[in-house]
Design an enzyme around this catalytic site. Structure first.
Site, short mmCIF file in Angstrom:
data_model
loop_
_atom_site.label_atom_id
_atom_site.label_comp_id
_atom_site.label_asym_id
_atom_site.label_seq_id
_atom_site.Cartn_x
_atom_site.Cartn_y
_atom_site.Cartn_z
CG HIS A 17 -2.03 -1.05 1.06
ND1 HIS A 17 -3.25 -0.79 0.49
CD2 HIS A 17 -2.05 -2.36 1.40
CE1 HIS A 17 -3.99 -1.89 0.49
NE2 HIS A 17 -3.28 -2.85 1.05
CG HIS A 104 -1.71 -12.51 7.08
ND1 HIS A 104 -2.86 -13.23 7.34
CD2 HIS A 104 -1.96 -11.82 5.94
CE1 HIS A 104 -3.76 -12.98 6.41
NE2 HIS A 104 -3.24 -12.13 5.53
CG ASP A 349 -6.58 -12.99 -5.35
OD1 ASP A 349 -7.11 -12.92 -6.47
OD2 ASP A 349 -5.67 -12.23 -4.97
#
Length: 402
Positions: A17, A104, A349
């Site tokens: 980002h 993550h 996704d």
């Protein structure tokens, strides 16, 4: 580190980002015709928002060549590539201030650096792969023009749904079926990118592809995710690439593939299935090809023997885990150890493998490019020496075949 390669060196930069992502490529030969459009094709195959099977993040992923190219020709100097992040939403990740997201890299990055990106996955995000794909497109363009090398990857499984690859034996007899079916080997030798891109799943076996769609949609509707595998074939690679010990060709290939986000396993040739048949069936007998050179009858080795390419098709498979970002509430712990419930936001996704196809092709191209430059440097150095006349003919290749 963020650099891969010895003579063809690729450095990627950027977080998921931040303002932009991209790459610096050092070692690209001069004189290669190269324009933005030559790179854009692969970036467009990787970009998000392609169908209802991928994340809805709307990025154009337009590449801008910053350096190393003039009048559409490479100069031999470092090539700078830039892709702007346009549809980034860092506010979707405010919960990561309190929670390390399950599976993550939030917590491991914090352990490593003592600081982490405040939004998205930072460098562990698949957004980082834009630089790889752009660099791979350049490598692939050189490989195609200089050596006629072709690289095609495709989705071979989603969840438990997979393209038929072999016949499963019901017993432990030595008369086991071939580790890879003739039908799958034919697919490996003939599949094209046009075949792959005919379906949104990027699976060239249409019957299997339709079942994959339903499996991905089922995961999406359940606010869940599902994993899969990508198979890749590299054709027309010269023999002799790779080093005898630590830098075997498949080791370099495995290193590159397992550096892709979300990968969990790598196999080449017959892979794990090759452990289930006796050596008498698995060995690759040599045969004479139509052009008079030696080849192998079965190619269970996947184009590599002793860590060195043997001129056969190189084929391998990579496993991608189910995406870790899901919209279901998950019981987990905060950074301070307090238990809680994380309901992740953001766009993700439900299955990454359709978009992973050009990433796998890119990393394959970068590996082959680097290994070819290394081998050609060795051959050029050897060619400056007088011909060898003191060794038996069986120890030295004739000049025409070197």
């Amino acid at each position: 580190m963020s650099t891969y390669g010895t003579l063809f060196r690729v450095t990627t930069y950027g977080e998921s980002h931040c303002a932009s992502v991209g790459a610096i490529i050092d070692g690209c030969p001069p004189g290669l015709e190269l324009r933005d459009t030559d790179i854009q094709t692969q970036l467009s195959r990787r970009r998000p928002g392609q169908s209802n099977l991928t994340t809805p993040r709307n990025e154009k992923d337009l590449v801008h060549i910053q350096s190393g190219v003039e009048h559409g020709v490479t100069l031999g100097t470092p090539i700078g590539l830039l892709v702007k992040n346009e549809d980034h939403r860092p506010h979707d990740y405010s919960e990561t201030d309190f929670y390390p997201r399950p599976s993550h890299a939030d917590y491991t990055y914090l352990q490593k650096y003592g600081i982490k990106a405040s939004s998205g996955g930072g460098r562990s995000s698949a957004r980082e792969t834009i630089g790889r794909v752009a660099a791979g497109a350049i490598a692939e363009r050189y490989l195609k023009q200089a050596f006629g090398i072709e690289i095609v990857a495709f989705v071979s499984s989603v969840g438990k749904i997979q393209i038929p690859q072999t016949t499963t034996a019901d017993d432990d007899s030595d008369d086991a079926p071939d580790p890879v079916s003739p039908e799958f080997l034919k697919l490996i030798s003939t599949v094209t990118r046009e075949d792959v891109d005919k379906h949104t799943t990027r699976c060239p076996h249409l019957e299997t592809a339709e079942r994959m769609v339903q499996r991905i949609i089922r995961a999406k509707d359940a606010q869940d995710s599902i994993g899969g595998t990508v198979t890749c074939v590299i054709r027309n690679v010269p023999g002799g690439l790779g080093e005898p010990t630590f830098d075997k060709f498949e080791a370099k290939l495995g290193h590159a593939m397992l550096s892709i986000p979300a990968t969990k396993a790598f196999e080449i040739g017959s892979g794990f299935r090759g452990t289930e048949v006796p050596g008498s069936k698995h060995n690759d007998p040599f045969v004479v090809r139509e052009d008079g050179t030696l080849g192998t009858k079965t190619n269970w080795s996947g184009g590599v023997q002793g860590g060195i390419t043997n001129s056969e098709d190189i084929y391998f498979r990579i496993a991608f885990k189910s995406p870790a970002t899901i919209s279901q509430p998950q019981s987990t712990a905060q950074y301070d150890g307090e238990p809680g419930t994380l309901a992740a936001r953001g766009r993700h996704d439900p299955c990454v493998v359709p978009r992973a196809v050009p990433i796998v092709e890119a990393m394959a191209a970068i590996v082959v490019m680097d290994q070819l430059l290394i081998q050609n440097a060795r051959k050029t150095a050897a060619s400056l020496l007088p011909p060898i006349t003191t060794l038996p003919p069986t120890m030295v290749l004739p000049p025409a075949t070197q």
